[in-house]
Write a protein that holds these residues in place. Structure first.
Motif, PDB file in Angstrom:
ATOM      1  N   ASP A 125       6.285   2.877  -2.292  1.00 57.29           N
ATOM      2  CA  ASP A 125       7.497   1.892  -2.432  1.00 57.29           C
ATOM      3  C   ASP A 125       7.023   0.993  -1.139  1.00 57.29           C
ATOM      4  N   GLU A 126       7.997   0.157  -0.722  1.00 52.31           N
ATOM      5  CA  GLU A 126       8.063  -0.707   0.403  1.00 52.31           C
ATOM      6  C   GLU A 126       8.862   0.002   1.462  1.00 52.31           C
ATOM      7  N   SER A 127       8.459  -0.443   2.740  1.00 52.75           N
ATOM      8  CA  SER A 127       9.295   0.041   3.922  1.00 52.75           C
ATOM      9  C   SER A 127       9.227  -1.427   4.734  1.00 52.75           C
ATOM     10  N   MET A 128      10.289  -1.530   5.537  1.00 55.97           N
ATOM     11  CA  MET A 128      10.435  -2.514   6.556  1.00 55.97           C
ATOM     12  C   MET A 128      10.505  -2.155   7.818  1.00 55.97           C
ATOM     13  N   VAL A 129       9.764  -2.664   9.040  1.00 54.67           N
ATOM     14  CA  VAL A 129       9.641  -2.698  10.298  1.00 54.67           C
ATOM     15  C   VAL A 129      10.357  -3.712  10.950  1.00 54.67           C
ATOM     16  N   PRO A 130      11.447  -3.795  11.785  1.00 56.95           N
ATOM     17  CA  PRO A 130      12.237  -4.682  12.276  1.00 56.95           C
ATOM     18  C   PRO A 130      11.368  -5.612  13.215  1.00 56.95           C
ATOM     19  N   TRP A 184       3.694  -1.463   2.789  1.00 59.29           N
ATOM     20  CA  TRP A 184       3.327  -0.655   1.482  1.00 59.29           C
ATOM     21  C   TRP A 184       3.349   0.892   2.058  1.00 59.29           C
ATOM     22  N   MET A 185       3.958   1.975   1.579  1.00 61.50           N
ATOM     23  CA  MET A 185       4.030   3.343   2.062  1.00 61.50           C
ATOM     24  C   MET A 185       3.653   4.101   0.580  1.00 61.50           C
ATOM     25  N   LEU A 186       2.613   5.169   0.912  1.00 59.18           N
ATOM     26  CA  LEU A 186       2.634   6.270   0.055  1.00 59.18           C
ATOM     27  C   LEU A 186       3.090   7.542   0.682  1.00 59.18           C
ATOM     28  N   CYS A 187       3.973   8.098   0.186  1.00 56.35           N
ATOM     29  CA  CYS A 187       4.780   9.161   1.033  1.00 56.35           C
ATOM     30  C   CYS A 187       4.845  10.395  -0.117  1.00 56.35           C
ATOM     31  N   SER A 188       5.201  11.549   0.595  1.00 53.62           N
ATOM     32  CA  SER A 188       5.327  12.630  -0.350  1.00 53.62           C
ATOM     33  C   SER A 188       7.002  12.629  -0.551  1.00 53.62           C
ATOM     34  N   SER A 189       7.366  13.548  -1.459  1.00 52.18           N
ATOM     35  CA  SER A 189       8.975  13.161  -1.814  1.00 52.18           C
ATOM     36  C   SER A 189       9.640  13.913  -0.599  1.00 52.18           C
ATOM     37  N   SER A 190       9.097  14.455   0.311  1.00 47.74           N
ATOM     38  CA  SER A 190       9.952  14.973   1.823  1.00 47.74           C
ATOM     39  C   SER A 190       9.779  13.733   2.706  1.00 47.74           C
ATOM     40  N   GLY A 191       9.117  12.725   2.497  1.00 50.42           N
ATOM     41  CA  GLY A 191       8.889  11.564   3.537  1.00 50.42           C
ATOM     42  C   GLY A 191       7.648  11.599   4.250  1.00 50.42           C
ATOM     43  N   TYR A 192       6.794  12.501   4.024  1.00 48.63           N
ATOM     44  CA  TYR A 192       5.377  12.186   4.883  1.00 48.63           C
ATOM     45  C   TYR A 192       4.492  11.527   4.460  1.00 48.63           C
ATOM     46  N   LEU A 226      13.149  13.327  -9.227  1.00 48.77           N
ATOM     47  CA  LEU A 226      12.637  14.640  -8.370  1.00 48.77           C
ATOM     48  C   LEU A 226      11.625  13.838  -7.673  1.00 48.77           C
ATOM     49  N   GLY A 227      10.522  13.257  -8.086  1.00 51.09           N
ATOM     50  CA  GLY A 227       9.375  12.762  -7.090  1.00 51.09           C
ATOM     51  C   GLY A 227       9.640  11.318  -6.367  1.00 51.09           C
ATOM     52  N   MET A 228      10.397  10.568  -7.031  1.00 52.06           N
ATOM     53  CA  MET A 228      10.669   9.312  -6.513  1.00 52.06           C
ATOM     54  C   MET A 228      11.692   9.369  -5.320  1.00 52.06           C
ATOM     55  N   GLY A 229      11.353   8.451  -4.229  1.00 49.70           N
ATOM     56  CA  GLY A 229      12.342   8.260  -3.187  1.00 49.70           C
ATOM     57  C   GLY A 229      11.833   8.803  -1.736  1.00 49.70           C
ATOM     58  N   GLY A 230      10.369   9.009  -1.794  1.00 44.38           N
ATOM     59  CA  GLY A 230       9.857   9.630  -0.586  1.00 44.38           C
ATOM     60  C   GLY A 230      10.089   8.812   0.436  1.00 44.38           C
ATOM     61  N   VAL A 231       9.564   7.290   0.170  1.00 44.56           N
ATOM     62  CA  VAL A 231       9.696   6.324   1.116  1.00 44.56           C
ATOM     63  C   VAL A 231      11.209   6.112   1.703  1.00 44.56           C
ATOM     64  N   ASP A 232      12.036   6.161   0.675  1.00 44.26           N
ATOM     65  CA  ASP A 232      13.402   6.294   1.320  1.00 44.26           C
ATOM     66  C   ASP A 232      13.801   7.493   2.040  1.00 44.26           C
ATOM     67  N   VAL A 233      13.364   8.347   2.009  1.00 40.50           N
ATOM     68  CA  VAL A 233      13.525   9.614   2.967  1.00 40.50           C
ATOM     69  C   VAL A 233      12.964   9.302   4.346  1.00 40.50           C
ATOM     70  N   LEU A 262      15.038   8.834   7.958  1.00 40.96           N
ATOM     71  CA  LEU A 262      14.686   9.742   8.951  1.00 40.96           C
ATOM     72  C   LEU A 262      14.246   8.785  10.262  1.00 40.96           C
ATOM     73  N   LEU A 263      13.480   7.696  10.047  1.00 41.48           N
ATOM     74  CA  LEU A 263      13.493   6.616  11.164  1.00 41.48           C
ATOM     75  C   LEU A 263      14.498   5.997  11.603  1.00 41.48           C
ATOM     76  N   ALA A 264      15.442   5.542  10.651  1.00 41.95           N
ATOM     77  CA  ALA A 264      16.656   5.184  11.085  1.00 41.95           C
ATOM     78  C   ALA A 264      17.639   6.034  12.056  1.00 41.95           C
ATOM     79  N   SER A 265      17.315   7.228  11.842  1.00 35.59           N
ATOM     80  CA  SER A 265      18.274   8.373  12.513  1.00 35.59           C
ATOM     81  C   SER A 265      17.555   8.375  14.028  1.00 35.59           C
ATOM     82  N   TYR A 266      16.383   8.139  14.190  1.00 35.99           N
ATOM     83  CA  TYR A 266      15.642   8.207  15.380  1.00 35.99           C
ATOM     84  C   TYR A 266      14.945   7.000  15.597  1.00 35.99           C
TER      85      TYR A 266
END
Length: 505
Positions: free
Chosen positions: A258-263, A286-294, A440-447, A451-455
């Motif tokens: 999926d896609e991610s944004m860096v301000p 563009w990010m390729l991540c695991s379902s847990s966000g790695y 179950l498998g989609m959404g790793g980039v959102d995870v 996490l990035l927004a939290s810290y």
């Protein structure tokens, strides 16, 4: 592919009104970055001491409308995935020659291999302290390189700043610290007032020294930048991280793209605007991540490429999958921006299992029940067809969704609870298997974004630095899983890793 550019949204709407339904079934709109006005700088045009909301001063560029050039099979331009040496090229069945049947099976199942995980690195990783894990991703040698480039840039600007690798590590530590300990203004980290004092920051680095390093922070020599490379000043850090995040291999089975944004609020033609996103202005990655966000692969999007062939989504999938050495061990998930019948078929040829939502115009004229018909049926109703290589399913939930897969079908059927307004309670509805697997498998980039927004560092600079916290935690957590070793506290949590690393130096 054909594209047109417009100045306003009204002009786009007026143009779309005259298109046929077939042409409207698939199109892409993109807000282009502003044109370069020769005001490119190395610093963001903002008040660095103000950590509140920032409104960019410049405006966006034109609006690009892209329409596919359709052929007889209704697909976009063909593309090809990079082939490994010794792998014979296969032709994918699609379009006019497809024979669609009510089949819940494939002509040839994609073989699977067991996930090897971190077995070869487990004992090494669980024995590492958080700071040692930090240096696995940003080695001391690279920190020395960054220090040298920053010192060189300062000299080019007439300053005598001399940065060491230890100061670069301390600088990154302050960035991580500011991610979980925020203050209204940057200068307050060095405030001596009794109610605002943060002793750890001034004890590590004086305020003026921090500001000097931040002002002259550089990753490469400006004199060595290639002409036309719009990302030459920031891409080295992402390349270094991209190389190091896969040094232990792929240790998750489910991967999502999926896609991610860096301000970013400075002047750069690669800056994007994406409406509806928590971060609207910045760099698209563009990010390729695991379902847990790695994160396993990342690629900064610099805008439309010259001499590019094939749809953008397919090219991105091809590029990011280059890090996967054992395709039979993974399952890939993506949304309808990337997926098409031809891509799913090509991935099947490569023995890569893939599932994703898909747009109406990319299903190779598969005669599924129309969306309007499915929408009028009961909730949980679905229709499916398969050509032996790719399986399509259209399912009625809160809205009608169409999915394609080269490895999963509707069986075994499951169920999911939804609230029924008519009955005033939660009821069970039918859920096909590929829908369940996709959720179950989609959404790793959102995870990862969460996490990035939290810290997120309040002093800004590079979003890539904030990737280290979830990377370190996820890697350690997977290595420690079922190993019988208790992780040290507080580094055994997402919060603990940046806390421990930031306070080491």
């Amino acid at each position: 592919m054909s594209s047109k550019e417009f100045l306003t949204v009204e002009e786009v709407v007026e143009y779309l009104d005259v298109l046929s339904d077939d042409e409207l079934s698939e199109y892409e709109l993109c807000q282009l970055p502003p044109e370069e006005d020769h005001r490119l700088t190395d610093e963001e045009d903002v008040n660095e001491n103000d950590l509140g909301e920032i409104i960019p001063a410049d405006t966006c560029g034109k609006i690009s409308l892209t329409l596919p050039n359709r052929d007889d099979d209704g697909e976009k331009e063909k593309h090809s995935l990079p082939r490994r040496k010794g792998v014979k090229q296969k032709s994918s069945t699609m379009g006019k020659g497809n024979v669609w049947k009510k089949l819940n099976q494939f002509e040839k199942e994609i073989p699977s291999e067991p996930m090897r995980g971190l077995d070869n690195h487990r004992e090494e990783l669980v024995a590492l302290e958080p700071i040692e894990l930090f240096f696995k991703y940003l080695p001391q040698q690279y920190l020395s390189h960054v220090a040298n480039m920053s010192s060189l840039y300062a000299q080019q600007k007439g300053s005598s700043l001399d940065v060491t690798w230890e100061e670069t590590a301390q600088f990154f530590g302050i960035l991580l610290f500011s991610g979980y300990h925020t203050v209204p203004q940057e200068n307050l980290y060095w405030c001596s007032a009794e109610d605002m004092s943060i002793p750890i920051i001034p004890s590590v680095m004086p305020r003026n020294r921090f500001k000097d390093i931040k002002r002259y922070f550089h990753l490469s020599d400006n004199n060595m930048l290639q002409k036309g490379d719009k990302l030459g000043k920031i891409s080295p850090l992402y390349r270094e991280l991209g190389k190091n995040v896969v040094q232990f291999g792929i240790f998750h089975k489910e991967l999502s793209l999926d896609e991610s944004m860096v301000p970013y609020y400075g002047y750069n033609s690669s800056k994007m605007l994406i409406k509806g996103k928590p971060i609207r202005f910045g760099y698209k990655i563009w990010m390729l991540c695991s379902s847990s966000g790695y994160p396993y692969a990342m690629q900064i999007y610099a805008g439309k490429e010259n001499n590019s062939t094939g749809p953008l989504g397919s090219r991105v999938v091809c590029d990011l999958l280059a890090v996967v050495e054992h395709p039979k061990q993974i399952e890939l998930y993506f949304d309808n921006f990337f997926s098409s019948h031809s891509l799913l078929a090509e991935l099947a040829d490569r023995s890569i299992k893939a599932t994703g939502t898909i747009r109406e115009g990319r299903i190779a004229k598969c005669p599924l029940k129309p969306t309007k018909v499915i929408a009028k049926s009961h909730r949980g109703d679905f229709d499916f067809l398969c050509d032996g290589v790719v399986f399509f399913c259209r399912w009625n939930d809160n809205s009608v969704v169409t999915l394609g897969s080269n490895c999963y079908t509707t069986e075994p059927l499951g169920s999911v609870k939804r609230f029924s307004r008519k009955e005033g309670k939660r009821i069970e509805i039918t859920q096909p298997q590929l829908i369940k697997k996709y959720n179950l498998g989609m959404g790793g980039v959102d995870v990862l974004d969460k996490l990035l927004a939290s810290y997120n560092s309040s002093v800004g600079l590079f979003g890539a630095v904030q990737l280290l916290s979830p990377c370190m935690y996820d890697l350690y957590d997977r290595a420690d899983d079922n190993y019988g070793i208790e992780a040290p506290v507080p580094s055994s949590t997402h919060f603990g890793f940046p806390l421990t690393v930031a306070t080491t130096y």
